[in-house]
Scaffold this active site. Structure first.
Site, PDB file in Angstrom:
ATOM      1  N   ARG A 260       0.804  -1.227   0.000  1.00  0.00           N
ATOM      2  CA  ARG A 260       0.000   0.000   0.000  1.00  0.00           C
ATOM      3  C   ARG A 260       0.836   1.276   0.000  1.00  0.00           C
ATOM      4  O   ARG A 260       0.519   2.236  -0.708  1.00  0.00           O
ATOM      5  CB  ARG A 260      -0.907  -0.011   1.240  1.00  0.00           C
ATOM      6  CG  ARG A 260      -1.586   1.315   1.573  1.00  0.00           C
ATOM      7  CD  ARG A 260      -2.262   1.205   2.939  1.00  0.00           C
ATOM      8  NE  ARG A 260      -2.658   2.484   3.477  1.00  0.00           N
ATOM      9  CZ  ARG A 260      -3.866   3.017   3.354  1.00  0.00           C
ATOM     10  NH1 ARG A 260      -4.790   2.393   2.664  1.00  0.00           N
ATOM     11  NH2 ARG A 260      -4.152   4.177   3.916  1.00  0.00           N
TER      12      ARG A 260
ATOM     13  N   HIS B 168      -8.927   6.657  -6.096  1.00  0.00           N
ATOM     14  CA  HIS B 168      -8.551   5.559  -5.203  1.00  0.00           C
ATOM     15  C   HIS B 168      -9.470   4.356  -5.457  1.00  0.00           C
ATOM     16  O   HIS B 168     -10.346   4.393  -6.306  1.00  0.00           O
ATOM     17  CB  HIS B 168      -8.718   5.974  -3.734  1.00  0.00           C
ATOM     18  CG  HIS B 168      -7.771   7.009  -3.247  1.00  0.00           C
ATOM     19  ND1 HIS B 168      -6.905   6.793  -2.200  1.00  0.00           N
ATOM     20  CD2 HIS B 168      -7.551   8.287  -3.646  1.00  0.00           C
ATOM     21  CE1 HIS B 168      -6.194   7.887  -1.970  1.00  0.00           C
ATOM     22  NE2 HIS B 168      -6.579   8.806  -2.833  1.00  0.00           N
TER      23      HIS B 168
ATOM     24  N   GLU C 274     -13.491   6.718  -4.515  1.00  0.00           N
ATOM     25  CA  GLU C 274     -13.183   5.331  -4.167  1.00  0.00           C
ATOM     26  C   GLU C 274     -13.923   4.460  -5.191  1.00  0.00           C
ATOM     27  O   GLU C 274     -15.162   4.332  -5.127  1.00  0.00           O
ATOM     28  CB  GLU C 274     -13.642   4.996  -2.750  1.00  0.00           C
ATOM     29  CG  GLU C 274     -12.898   5.725  -1.641  1.00  0.00           C
ATOM     30  CD  GLU C 274     -11.553   5.107  -1.315  1.00  0.00           C
ATOM     31  OE1 GLU C 274     -11.135   4.165  -2.032  1.00  0.00           O
ATOM     32  OE2 GLU C 274     -10.929   5.553  -0.332  1.00  0.00           O
TER      33      GLU C 274
END
Length: 453
Positions: free
Chosen positions: A242, A314, A388
């Site tokens: 990550r 994201h 997202e």
């Protein structure tokens, strides 16, 4: 045995990916859990602290609440123990993923099907960093009248951070819309969308007079991969990595990486981040301590006043987020942002029926200081959104390639809605003529046929 072939180019030294990760997740499962009460919450927190589970949603244990859903990876070695404890405590759970390694293997098998071809760049395929670099060169060469490539900065491991500028020559003052993708390494769908967005702007926007008008007043700046080092590591070593790849040493234990989306100067590390550099939410040694965040922040500060909109891409969770993450206080134009965000979510839904939530980070996710959209809002950029993308937990960060196209199509509809709102607010007297609108319908029909391959 793992094989690497070293490729040397003008961009530096990169491994040609053979898709044989060092990190393996054989038998690891992802569970969906619903803690019923405070005792369940405390038990899950203890499992995280004991490293028996890897928390994926929410990102840190402090945010676990009764009746809220929790996604967690359980290592194969701890599965029997953890499930036994869950059953003993009557803590409700279901299995989201039976075997993470199978998801990874399926994705990698798809990656190996076709060799990379710059002239036939696939927008429905994930690409390692080397291929993205070459794609950027290709776009610059093929669209010389519109595209320029620029060096934003260098990463911790001395790799270049390039962005593309899409700009049509104009005698009118130009404003900026900024988009960055891939701040978290394992979220591969984000760089895939940035590539899709560039293609769409260059080919669809320029053939559509209604959208082409944007380029008369606005320049697009697109950073396809912000976290270059971490992204490369997610291809060569650990698919679920990550953070960045900066090195720190804490209590004689060497750890790598900063969560770059906790490293901006927006109430840095005051909440929702960790000062433990081994944590996945490590906020760094100081605000903008990392070269990657310094590069982005320096650029936007330099162009402050010209940036109309900041977009960060994201995954996963299917949300359109806006400031703030470090406070319950909302932005001064929060109501307007909610309205345009909801219009964007509606446009997204019309494409493939995917539902997105709209709201502030605190409202929809958790408290988190130091994020890029909060920093952009504090800087004075009126429109600051974080997407997202898919999905809601079926595939997590390992979204299959067959979902790239629908994801990008629906996200493009949402992003275009935001851009149109921002544009019309700042340039209200530039609406297209009836003739132009009619031509745009014909152009859109042609493009929809042209791009279905």
């Amino acid at each position: 045995m793992k094989w690497w072939v070293i490729y040397i180019s003008i961009f530096g030294i990169f491994p040609v990916i053979t898709h044989s990760f060092q990190a393996q997740y054989n038998g690891d499962q992802v569970l969906h859990l619903i803690p019923a009460d405070s005792e369940h919450v405390e038990f899950l927190k203890q499992l995280v602290e004991d490293e028996q589970i890897d928390l994926w949603r929410p990102e840190f244990p402090e945010r676990i609440q009764p009746q809220d859903e929790v996604h967690a990876r359980i290592p194969a070695s701890a599965l029997d123990t953890v499930k036994g404890e869950l059953k003993a405590r009557a803590l409700q759970y279901s299995i989201l993923t039976e075997n993470i390694q199978e998801l990874l293997d399926n994705q990698i098998q798809n990656e190996d099907k076709q060799p990379f071809n710059t002239r036939a760049h696939s927008y429905i395929k994930y690409h390692p960093m080397e291929e993205i670099y070459h794609w950027m060169e290709h776009m610059k060469e093929n669209y010389k009248e519109l595209v320029t490539q620029h060096l934003l900065g260098m990463t911790y491991q001395k790799r270049p951070m390039y962005y593309l500028k899409i700009s049509r020559k104009s005698d009118k003052p130009k404003k900026i819309i900024w988009m960055d993708c891939g701040i978290h390494a394992r979220e591969w769908i984000a760089p895939a969308f940035c590539q899709w967005f560039v293609r769409e702007v260059l080919e669809a926007y320029t053939a559509d007079p209604q959208r082409e008008r944007f380029l008369q007043h606005i320049d697009f700046y697109i950073l396809p991969v912000l976290n270059v080092d971490g992204y490369i590591n997610s291809w060569t070593t650990d698919r679920l990595w990550r953070k960045s790849m900066s090195l720190c040493d804490l209590d004689n234990s060497t750890c790598f990486g900063t969560d770059l989306n906790r490293n901006f100067e927006a109430k840095w590390c005051s909440i929702g981040g960790s000062r433990n550099c081994c944590s996945i939410t490590y906020c760094g040694s100081a605000p903008e301590s990392e070269p990657e965040t310094i590069a982005v922040a320096s650029f936007l500060r330099k162009h402050l006043g010209d940036v109309l909109c900041y977009l960060a891409i994201h995954s996963y969770g299917q949300m359109i987020l806006m400031p703030y993450g470090y406070t319950n206080t909302t932005a001064s134009n929060h109501e307007e942002m909610v309205n345009v965000g909801q219009k964007a979510a509606d446009a997204l839904y019309q494409k493939h029926g995917t539902r997105f939530k709209v709201g502030s980070t605190v409202e929809l996710l958790y408290y988190a200081a130091g994020t890029s959209i909060d920093w952009a809002a504090d800087l004075g950029i009126d429109f600051s959104f974080l997407f997202e993308l898919r999905d809601n937990g079926t595939h997590h960060f390992i979204l299959p390639e067959d979902q790239i196209q629908p994801t990008c199509e629906e996200t493009m509809a949402a992003v275009t809605t935001i851009i149109e709102h921002v544009y019309d607010k700042h340039f209200p007297n530039t609406a297209p003529t009836i003739v132009a609108l009619w031509f745009s319908v014909l152009a859109s029909s042609f493009l929809s046929v042209y791009f279905v391959k």
